[in-house]
Design an enzyme around this catalytic site. Structure first.
Site, PDB file in Angstrom:
ATOM      1  N   LYS A 170       0.876  -1.171   0.000  1.00 42.70           N
ATOM      2  CA  LYS A 170       0.000   0.000   0.000  1.00 42.70           C
ATOM      3  C   LYS A 170       0.917   1.226   0.000  1.00 42.70           C
ATOM      4  O   LYS A 170       1.445   1.635   1.033  1.00 42.70           O
ATOM      5  CB  LYS A 170      -0.899  -0.018   1.260  1.00 42.70           C
ATOM      6  CG  LYS A 170      -1.945   1.065   1.267  1.00 42.70           C
ATOM      7  CD  LYS A 170      -1.294   2.271   1.883  1.00 42.70           C
ATOM      8  CE  LYS A 170      -2.101   3.443   2.174  1.00 42.70           C
ATOM      9  NZ  LYS A 170      -1.770   4.574   1.320  1.00 42.70           N
ATOM     10  N   GLY A 201      -4.517   3.775  -2.354  1.00 46.88           N
ATOM     11  CA  GLY A 201      -5.672   4.354  -1.669  1.00 46.88           C
ATOM     12  C   GLY A 201      -5.298   4.999  -0.355  1.00 46.88           C
ATOM     13  O   GLY A 201      -4.122   5.196  -0.040  1.00 46.88           O
ATOM     14  N   GLY A 203      -4.756   5.690   3.598  1.00 45.33           N
ATOM     15  CA  GLY A 203      -4.227   4.905   4.709  1.00 45.33           C
ATOM     16  C   GLY A 203      -5.321   4.424   5.633  1.00 45.33           C
ATOM     17  O   GLY A 203      -5.313   3.272   6.079  1.00 45.33           O
ATOM     18  N   GLY A 207      -4.739   0.873   4.429  1.00 42.69           N
ATOM     19  CA  GLY A 207      -3.798   0.520   5.502  1.00 42.69           C
ATOM     20  C   GLY A 207      -4.524  -0.145   6.660  1.00 42.69           C
ATOM     21  O   GLY A 207      -4.060  -1.156   7.204  1.00 42.69           O
ATOM     22  N   GLU A 245       8.830   1.548  11.569  1.00 42.05           N
ATOM     23  CA  GLU A 245       9.970   2.423  11.246  1.00 42.05           C
ATOM     24  C   GLU A 245       9.419   3.841  11.254  1.00 42.05           C
ATOM     25  O   GLU A 245       8.747   4.253  10.311  1.00 42.05           O
ATOM     26  CB  GLU A 245      10.523   2.087   9.855  1.00 42.05           C
ATOM     27  CG  GLU A 245      10.904   0.638   9.638  1.00 42.05           C
ATOM     28  CD  GLU A 245      12.193   0.237  10.339  1.00 42.05           C
ATOM     29  OE1 GLU A 245      12.992   1.143  10.665  1.00 42.05           O
ATOM     30  OE2 GLU A 245      12.390  -0.954  10.580  1.00 42.05           O
ATOM     31  N   CYS A 279      13.782  10.971   7.387  1.00 36.38           N
ATOM     32  CA  CYS A 279      13.517  10.559   8.777  1.00 36.38           C
ATOM     33  C   CYS A 279      14.768  10.621   9.628  1.00 36.38           C
ATOM     34  O   CYS A 279      14.707  10.947  10.811  1.00 36.38           O
ATOM     35  CB  CYS A 279      12.952   9.148   8.792  1.00 36.38           C
ATOM     36  SG  CYS A 279      13.967   7.994   7.849  1.00 36.38           S
ATOM     37  N   GLU A 377       9.597  16.489  15.244  1.00 40.83           N
ATOM     38  CA  GLU A 377      10.077  16.284  13.882  1.00 40.83           C
ATOM     39  C   GLU A 377       9.386  17.306  12.970  1.00 40.83           C
ATOM     40  O   GLU A 377       8.163  17.363  12.919  1.00 40.83           O
ATOM     41  CB  GLU A 377       9.730  14.866  13.433  1.00 40.83           C
ATOM     42  CG  GLU A 377      10.282  14.523  12.076  1.00 40.83           C
ATOM     43  CD  GLU A 377       9.903  13.108  11.642  1.00 40.83           C
ATOM     44  OE1 GLU A 377       8.705  12.767  11.691  1.00 40.83           O
ATOM     45  OE2 GLU A 377      10.807  12.360  11.241  1.00 40.83           O
TER      46      GLU A 377
HETATM   47  P1  NAD Z   1       2.160   8.786   7.515  1.00 38.70           P
HETATM   48  O1  NAD Z   1       2.261   8.063   8.805  1.00 38.70           O
HETATM   49  O2  NAD Z   1       1.187   9.880   7.407  1.00 38.70           O
HETATM   50  O3  NAD Z   1       1.802   7.764   6.332  1.00 38.70           O
HETATM   51  C1  NAD Z   1       2.586   6.617   6.069  1.00 38.70           C
HETATM   52  C2  NAD Z   1       1.708   5.579   5.364  1.00 38.70           C
HETATM   53  O4  NAD Z   1       0.692   5.131   6.269  1.00 38.70           O
HETATM   54  C3  NAD Z   1       0.970   6.114   4.146  1.00 38.70           C
HETATM   55  O5  NAD Z   1       0.959   5.136   3.127  1.00 38.70           O
HETATM   56  C4  NAD Z   1      -0.436   6.347   4.685  1.00 38.70           C
HETATM   57  O6  NAD Z   1      -1.420   6.308   3.688  1.00 38.70           O
HETATM   58  C5  NAD Z   1      -0.578   5.188   5.654  1.00 38.70           C
HETATM   59  N1  NAD Z   1      -1.608   5.354   6.701  1.00 38.70           N
HETATM   60  C6  NAD Z   1      -2.160   6.508   7.146  1.00 38.70           C
HETATM   61  N2  NAD Z   1      -3.107   6.238   8.085  1.00 38.70           N
HETATM   62  C7  NAD Z   1      -3.131   4.898   8.245  1.00 38.70           C
HETATM   63  C8  NAD Z   1      -3.874   4.011   9.086  1.00 38.70           C
HETATM   64  N3  NAD Z   1      -4.772   4.448   9.955  1.00 38.70           N
HETATM   65  N4  NAD Z   1      -3.631   2.688   8.995  1.00 38.70           N
HETATM   66  C9  NAD Z   1      -2.699   2.207   8.140  1.00 38.70           C
HETATM   67  N5  NAD Z   1      -1.971   3.004   7.315  1.00 38.70           N
HETATM   68  C10 NAD Z   1      -2.167   4.330   7.372  1.00 38.70           C
HETATM   69  O7  NAD Z   1       3.643   9.278   7.182  1.00 38.70           O
HETATM   70  P2  NAD Z   1       4.142  10.146   5.947  1.00 38.70           P
HETATM   71  O8  NAD Z   1       3.728  11.550   6.133  1.00 38.70           O
HETATM   72  O9  NAD Z   1       3.809   9.465   4.670  1.00 38.70           O
HETATM   73  O10 NAD Z   1       5.727  10.010   6.121  1.00 38.70           O
HETATM   74  C11 NAD Z   1       6.480  10.801   6.959  1.00 38.70           C
HETATM   75  C12 NAD Z   1       6.868  10.079   8.236  1.00 38.70           C
HETATM   76  O11 NAD Z   1       7.561   8.856   7.932  1.00 38.70           O
HETATM   77  C13 NAD Z   1       7.845  10.863   9.083  1.00 38.70           C
HETATM   78  O12 NAD Z   1       7.484  10.793  10.441  1.00 38.70           O
HETATM   79  C14 NAD Z   1       9.173  10.147   8.854  1.00 38.70           C
HETATM   80  O13 NAD Z   1      10.121  10.334   9.877  1.00 38.70           O
HETATM   81  C15 NAD Z   1       8.729   8.746   8.740  1.00 38.70           C
HETATM   82  N6  NAD Z   1       9.744   7.931   8.075  1.00 38.70           N
HETATM   83  C16 NAD Z   1      10.439   7.006   8.796  1.00 38.70           C
HETATM   84  C17 NAD Z   1      11.429   6.248   8.187  1.00 38.70           C
HETATM   85  C18 NAD Z   1      12.195   5.180   8.923  1.00 38.70           C
HETATM   86  O14 NAD Z   1      12.825   4.357   8.263  1.00 38.70           O
HETATM   87  N7  NAD Z   1      12.170   5.147  10.235  1.00 38.70           N
HETATM   88  C19 NAD Z   1      11.716   6.450   6.836  1.00 38.70           C
HETATM   89  C20 NAD Z   1      10.980   7.410   6.135  1.00 38.70           C
HETATM   90  C21 NAD Z   1       9.992   8.147   6.753  1.00 38.70           C
END
Ligand code: NAD
Length: 471
Positions: A170, A201, A203, A207, A245, A279, A377
């Site tokens: 996803k 789609g 999250g 998700g 992560e 990140c 962050e």
């Molecule tokens: P996000 O948490 O908003 O979304 C990540 C994914 O989760 C997306 O595909 C989103 O559609 C999905 N999602 C959203 N709500 C959900 C739910 N209720 N259930 C399941 N899935 C759901 O994050 P973002 O804005 O896309 O990314 C930025 C964040 O990612 C930052 O906090 C960054 O630090 C982190 N990040 C961490 C790493 C790592 O390796 N630790 C790497 C890259 C980014």
């Protein structure tokens, strides 16, 4: 205009069950760049069923079968590298040189790392009369963010394939194009039907359906902390393995020696890469108090020298990903000023001459570790320099954070850097610019509980079986 209105399920491009679509905006010009389909729970059911059906055969495939497939994927990936790069620039605004460089290079790196891990992994070990077997965990739900889109997808998909798992990806809505092209790569490489499936789609819909699905054995999630917490709760009822992560607020310690100004400049330029949307970015830059003036000058110059503009051109930094992200970052810059941090470079608003697009000024503050800009962050091109009086204080400040994803130590005395690295509470510490595809990557504390990259990333997808009395 791109149109991606089908999902990849059971080895074919199929029409969604859901009827929704979403326009995607190019962050460099705020114009619609394309449209994707939004799936629903029934699309997830179909994709999970395909992955479940494919699992018995794929989990029994040989190491050689899987190595052959990974090598075929590499050939296809390399062919499509320019398409992937163009998609990344369009979807999330990475400059062309970065998208065609490090962004796609990371995908190849994870593919090579998965090949090395698979070539060398011992799936069976004898302990006396007991045989310990490592077996693929099953059907995996892979949920990824938009910030390094191909990196985040490939660091999950390739080890999952290598271990013999089947999966449903996803991707993020904000980076749907590169994921679609990657699915085309996997299809062209001959991934068996049902082994890899992809549903686009929201999250909260796709998700959530994966996290709660009784036929999904594991969720590997990369993204924000609140969503990670929600996923863990959603997955609890079906007792899935959940690998998280999450975010970071990583310290970057520069030692007091002749290289200080060069190291500070490098740290600032490094943070601005990908518009600060990394990140593991070293966004708390810890510098010796006695050298603060030198550090400020070097940091200001590095930030002011960062060229910002149309990512199709020759610039160091493009826009941030979306209007929401632009507003969030502007809010943090305002907050830094309101809480009394000293602005050394950048500040609120767009860079001069850029009236359209989600462009942010490369911004450097001097502040302390209690300020909001040092605790939360930001995920934009903003860092805070924090002075320290001695190494013990630097280590205390570095560790005084709810996160623990990464840390950086730079200085001429490698031995001193190593000693500090051992005292930092984070999953990956980079000394003097070190980089390694085979080193595990993941967080302590609220940065998560999983490990990706290299052999440890490969092991995330394995279960342990003991055959006792095996003889
Ligand atoms: P996000 O948490 O908003 O979304 C990540 C994914 O989760 C997306 O595909 C989103 O559609 C999905 N999602 C959203 N709500 C959900 C739910 N209720 N259930 C399941 N899935 C759901 O994050 P973002 O804005 O896309 O990314 C930025 C964040 O990612 C930052 O906090 C960054 O630090 C982190 N990040 C961490 C790493 C790592 O390796 N630790 C790497 C890259 C980014």
């Amino acid at each position: 205009m791109r149109e991606y209105l089908k999902f990849y399920i059971d080895g074919a491009w199929v029409d969604p069950q859901g009827s929704g679509t979403q326009d995607l905006i190019n962050p460099a010009n705020e114009e619609v760049s394309g449209r994707i389909a939004l799936g629903d729970k029934f699309d997830v059911d179909k994709a999970v069923a395909a992955a479940r059906k494919a699992f018995p055969a794929w989990s029994q495939s040989t190491r050689e079968d899987r190595l052959e497939l990974l090598k075929a994927i590499k050939a296809e990936f390399e062919k499509r590298q320019p398409d992937l790069a163009a998609a990344i620039t369009e979807e999330m605004g990475a400059p062309a040189s970065l998208a065609g460089g490090f962004h796609t290079f990371l995908g190849i790196g994870h593919l090579d790392a998965a090949i090395v891990a698979l070539e060398n992994y011992e799936f069976e070990q004898k302990h006396g009369d007991t045989l310990i077997r490592k077996e693929p965990i099953g059907v995996c739900g892979l949920i990824t963010p938009w910030n390094w889109p191909i990196n985040q997808v490939t660091v999950k998909v390739f080890p999952a394939l290598a271990t013999g798992c089947t999966m449903v990806l996803k991707p993020p809505q904000l980076a749907a194009y590169s994921a679609q092209i990657l699915a085309e790569v996997l299809d062209a490489a001959g991934v068996p039907a049902g082994v890899f499936n992809m549903v686009q789609g929201k999250g909260s819909v796709i998700g959530h359906a994966l996290s709660t699905h009784p036929d999904v054995d594991m969720i590997s999630f990369t993204g924000s902390e609140p969503v990670g917490v929600q996923i863990q709760k959603d997955a609890a009822d079906t007792v899935k393995r959940v690998c998280l992560e999450l975010g970071g607020k990583s310290p970057y310690i520069v030692l007091d020696d002749g290289s200080l100004t060069e190291k500070v400049a490098g740290a600032v330029s490094g943070t601005m890469i990908n518009s600060g949307q990394t990140c593991s970015a070293g966004t708390r830059l810890l510098v010796p108090a006695a050298r603060l003036d030198d550090a400020k000058q070097a940091a200001a110059k590095a930030a002011n020298d960062t060229s910002v503009g149309d990512p199709a051109g020759n610039v160091a930094m493009g826009p941030v990903v979306s209007a929401d992200q632009f507003e969030t970052v502007q809010g943090y810059i305002e907050k830094g000023i309101a809480e009394g941090a000293e602005l050394v470079a950048g500040g609120p608003g767009r860079p001069e001459g850029l009236d359209k697009g989600y462009f942010v000024k490369p911004t450097v503050f001097v502040g302390d570790n209690t300020m909001t800009i040092a605790r939360e962050e930001i995920f934009g091109p903003v860092l805070v320099m924090i002075p320290y009086y001695d190494i013990d204080e630097a280590v205390d400040i570095a560790n005084d954070t709810p996160f623990g994803l990464a840390g950086y130590v730079d200085g001429e005395n490698q031995e001193a850097c190593r000693a500090i690295a051992k005292r930092l509470r984070a999953g990956a510490i980079y000394v003097n610019g070190g980089f390694d595809f085979n080193a595990p990557f993941g967080g302590y504390k609220r940065s998560g509980n999983g490990r990706e990259w290299g052999a440890e990333g490969f092991e995330e997808y394995l279960e342990t079986k003991a055959i006792v009395g095996h003889g």
